[in-house]
Design an enzyme around this catalytic site. Structure first.
Site, short mmCIF file in Angstrom:
data_model
loop_
_atom_site.label_atom_id
_atom_site.label_comp_id
_atom_site.label_asym_id
_atom_site.label_seq_id
_atom_site.Cartn_x
_atom_site.Cartn_y
_atom_site.Cartn_z
N CYS A 107 0.83 -1.19 0.00
CA CYS A 107 0.00 0.00 0.00
C CYS A 107 0.88 1.25 0.00
O CYS A 107 1.98 1.24 0.53
CB CYS A 107 -0.93 0.09 1.20
N ARG A 145 2.84 0.25 -5.41
CA ARG A 145 2.82 -0.43 -4.11
C ARG A 145 1.51 -1.18 -3.86
O ARG A 145 1.40 -1.97 -2.94
CB ARG A 145 3.02 0.60 -2.98
N TRP A 178 -3.35 -2.34 -1.36
CA TRP A 178 -3.19 -3.74 -1.72
C TRP A 178 -3.81 -4.51 -0.57
O TRP A 178 -3.25 -4.56 0.53
CB TRP A 178 -1.70 -4.06 -1.88
N ASN A 220 -0.93 1.46 6.78
CA ASN A 220 -0.22 0.35 6.13
C ASN A 220 0.12 -0.67 7.18
O ASN A 220 0.53 -0.28 8.27
CB ASN A 220 1.12 0.88 5.59
N GLY A 221 0.02 -1.95 6.86
CA GLY A 221 0.39 -2.98 7.84
C GLY A 221 -0.84 -3.71 8.34
O GLY A 221 -1.90 -3.66 7.70
N GLU A 226 14.51 -17.47 -12.86
CA GLU A 226 14.14 -16.05 -12.80
C GLU A 226 13.30 -15.67 -14.03
O GLU A 226 12.31 -14.95 -13.93
CB GLU A 226 15.42 -15.20 -12.70
N LYS A 257 9.49 -14.22 -14.23
CA LYS A 257 9.15 -13.02 -14.99
C LYS A 257 7.96 -13.30 -15.91
O LYS A 257 7.02 -12.53 -16.00
CB LYS A 257 10.38 -12.62 -15.82
N GLU A 272 4.71 -13.74 -13.82
CA GLU A 272 4.26 -12.48 -13.22
C GLU A 272 3.52 -11.62 -14.22
O GLU A 272 2.48 -11.06 -13.94
CB GLU A 272 5.47 -11.64 -12.78
N HIS A 279 13.90 -36.53 -14.71
CA HIS A 279 13.49 -37.17 -13.45
C HIS A 279 12.01 -36.94 -13.16
O HIS A 279 11.61 -36.88 -12.01
CB HIS A 279 14.37 -36.66 -12.30
N LYS A 307 4.55 -4.05 -5.51
CA LYS A 307 6.00 -3.92 -5.67
C LYS A 307 6.77 -4.32 -4.43
O LYS A 307 7.75 -5.04 -4.51
CB LYS A 307 6.32 -2.47 -6.06
C1 AGP Z 1 10.15 -9.39 -9.02
O1 AGP Z 1 9.80 -9.28 -10.36
C2 AGP Z 1 9.03 -9.64 -8.12
N1 AGP Z 1 8.02 -8.63 -8.23
C3 AGP Z 1 9.32 -10.10 -6.70
O2 AGP Z 1 9.66 -11.46 -6.80
C4 AGP Z 1 10.41 -9.38 -5.90
O3 AGP Z 1 11.66 -9.60 -6.47
C5 AGP Z 1 10.41 -9.86 -4.44
O4 AGP Z 1 9.17 -9.56 -3.85
C6 AGP Z 1 11.52 -9.25 -3.62
O5 AGP Z 1 11.40 -7.87 -3.54
P1 AGP Z 1 12.57 -6.94 -3.03
O6 AGP Z 1 13.67 -7.04 -4.02
O7 AGP Z 1 11.98 -5.57 -2.98
O8 AGP Z 1 12.99 -7.45 -1.69
#
Ligand code: AGP
Length: 606
Positions: free
Chosen positions: A2, A27, A74, A100-101, A476, A480, A483, A499, A601
């Site tokens: 948020c 956020r 969020w 927030n929280g 990774e 991507k 996501e 396997h 984010k």
């Molecule tokens: C990355 O594309 C993602 N949105 C997510 O996995 C991110 O890398 C993860 O939440 C860690 O975030 P940070 O780097 O802000 O700690």
């Protein structure tokens, strides 16, 4: 998660508040709203949807006032409904908060307030707090006293900003385990959950620590300790981020803009002073055991680093996902934990770092966001200097982290006698060419990747495969792809395929291979074996390979050929191009690229 914003000014704040939450939207983007205090009292407008949508639907620009608070959400507690959007008003409407929280004891407090006749409008934990403030105000007739009284009753994690119709001269805020930063202007002050809330207006900020509250007026601010109520002297942070990097410019999405920023980001990572890297290297050398920790993308970057440390410095530093770290790593005194985090606010990473510290571990971090919790928590921090990364999906920040870890592995390798000075010099020179190399590749390959994405965007199931360091690159890249496209993409080591997963193979299942240059003989051979295994079973093969690799080219159904690059840089090149492939696939599928569904984010909840 948020985004929180607050502004107190001698002039109307409406437009700046709207822009502020638009800048914080990465956020969280389920819903948003604003509360302004004007001659008639507090006015709240809020709804579900993104900032621009709510802005026009609720006519946010027509609100008036020269102090106000705003929020982009969020959802954690309470569904995505207009009522659950922030700000929340107290029963009388004289107080409004953004939060927030998570207030962990909210159920009990809510029941007791209901018993006293309070009618709740939302199902959030946050609405409890604003009513506690109002209840305390009825006794004390003092806004600050009521705010502090209400704070005594809540447990959990929070950053909260309070606006009161009883005090048009101040905003009140508090921080506990959720970030909050004050931006210092001329005749106006700002509050934000991160610096993007006010970056357009000021480069001076003060970061609140846990257990601190602040009273903020137009011309001053006072920060104190919640427990002792003593004022605290705080240093002012000078923010050196360039606001231009927060603009999309000619690009249609931040994701592609940030991919095209990567030559510059790589340059910035290479310009981080060597002393900072050396300090980290010494920490690795002095630690009996060392661990690399991150989560999501940063975990995969740590996994890449695991291979780099192993091959360049003959040291094994396990990479562990931050969410599992505590359960599996028996940290003892003097161990080193190196955390990697773009936001510097990720709950899982922060939590595991904190508990490692409690056990006596030394801690270090590679972080992008200045003033963030993790950057201030550790014994040694390297600020990666990548500038703001707006797209929820991490691209340029991840690359910079990987390059900083590569620099660390190189220096450690040299110090440990695994690399002689001429090999080290050669690698450093190769690294120096990297920004230009990626700039060229991004321009040359974007058309190919776009076409490939058009051809394959209807594929529902992807398997991403690689050997050695190309395994975390595959992991990774699969993340991507998931996501940003919402498609199923599973990453794994190429050797793992036989396997079990091989049973899935048929023409509709596409495998994307991250193929090393043929000169990387052992890895290349292992990768080719897996390619053959799929070919034999009629699977569709897609691959990134380097020029001159006729063996790979002859087997792949769809190939992207890359020019020869130094072996050291090849995995990074493939990682960047896979980011671009995910982007173009998402573009073809018309996904919400910069703000994929259900994500945020910085994940500041556990
Ligand atoms: C990355 O594309 C993602 N949105 C997510 O996995 C991110 O890398 C993860 O939440 C860690 O975030 P940070 O780097 O802000 O700690």
């Amino acid at each position: 998660m948020c985004g929180i914003s607050g502004i107190i000014d001698h002039h109307p704040v409406t437009r700046n508040l709207v822009t502020s939450i638009a800048n914080l939207e990465y956020r969280g983007y389920d819903s948003c709203g604003m509360a302004l205090l004007n001659g008639k009292g507090i006015e709240v407008r809020k709804n579900t949807g993104g900032v621009q949508e709510v802005r026009s639907r609720e006519k946010l620009d027509n609100m008036t006032g020269n102090l106000g608070i705003a929020h982009t959400r969020w959802a954690t507690h309470g569904g995505v409904t207009p009522e659950n959007a922030h700000p929340h008003l107290s029963q009388s409407g004289d107080f409004a908060i953004v939060h927030n929280g998570i207030i962990s004891n909210y159920q009990k407090l809510r029941e007791s307030l209901i018993g006293e006749g309070i009618e709740f409008r939302s199902t959030t934990d946050s609405e409890v707090f604003v009513n506690l403030v109002e209840e305390a105000y009825e006794q004390k007739k003092d806004v600050l006293g009521a705010f502090l009284e209400a704070l005594k009753q809540i447990q959990g994690t929070y950053s909260i900003v309070l606006l009161s119709a009883h005090d048009p001269e101040n905003l009140y805020c508090v921080k506990q385990d959720s970030p909050l930063i004050i931006g210092l202007g001329e005749g106006c002050n700002y509050i934000g959950s991160d610096i993007n809330a006010f970056l357009e207006h000021t480069r001076k900020a003060v970061v609140l620590d846990d257990g601190e509250f602040a009273v903020i007026s137009r011309d001053s601010y006072e920060i104190s300790d919640v427990g002792k109520r003593e004022e605290r002297e705080k240093s002012i942070l000078q923010i050196d981020w360039d606001t231009e990097t927060t603009k999309k410019g000619v690009f249609s999405h931040y994701m592609i803009k940030e991919i095209f920023d990567e030559p510059q980001t790589a340059r910035q990572a290479l310009d981080v002073p060597q002393e900072q890297i050396s300090q980290l290297v010494e920490m690795f050398q002095n630690a009996p055991r060392a661990y690399l920790m991150g989560v999501g993308t940063t975990f995969f970057i740590c996994q890449m680093a695991q291979y780099l440390f192993s091959s360049l410095s003959q040291r094994y530093f396990p990479a562990i996902s931050a969410d599992e770290f505590n359960g599996v790593v028996p940290v003892v005194s003097d161990d080193l934990v190196l955390a990697v985090s773009q936001s510097g606010e990720t709950f899982d990473t922060k939590f595991s770092l904190n508990s490692a510290r409690e056990k006596g571990a030394r801690t270090a971090a590679i972080v992008n966001v200045m003033g963030s919790s993790i950057s201030r928590l550790v014994d040694h921090v390297i600020m990666q200097g990548s500038g703001p990364e707006i797209c929820v999906v991490s691209t340029k920040a991840a690359l910079a982290q990987a390059l900083l870890l590569l620099r660390t592995a190189l220096e450690l390798g040299f110090r440990e006698g695994c690399l002689d000075s001429s090999t080290l010099r050669d690698h450093v020179q190769e690294l120096e060419t990297f920004p230009e190399l990626i700039s060229k590749l991004l321009n040359e390959k974007s058309g190919f990747l776009r076409n490939l994405a058009r051809t394959t965007s209807s594929v529902q199931n992807w398997i991403f495969l690689g050997c050695g360091i190309y395994f975390p690159v595959a992991m990774e890249s699969a993340l991507k792809m998931k996501e940003v496209t919402y498609l199923h993409a599973e990453g794994m080591p190429a050797g793992f395929l036989k396997h079990g997963t091989l049973s899935m193979i048929e023409a509709s299942v596409h495998s994307l291979f991250f193929i090393p240059p043929p000169a990387d003989v052992e890895l290349h051979n292992r990768t080719m074996i897996a390619i053959e295994e799929i070919k034999t079973r009629g699977g569709t093969l897609v691959g990134l390979h380097f020029e001159g690799d006729s063996q790979a080219a002859s087997l792949l159904d769809h190939a992207v050929a890359l020019p020869e690059v130094p072996l050291l840089l090849a995995p990074f090149v493939e990682m960047i191009l896979a980011q671009m492939f995910a982007y173009y696939t998402a573009l073809d599928l018309k996904r919400n690229i910069d703000k994929p569904r259900n994500l945020a984010k910085s994940v500041t909840v556990g």
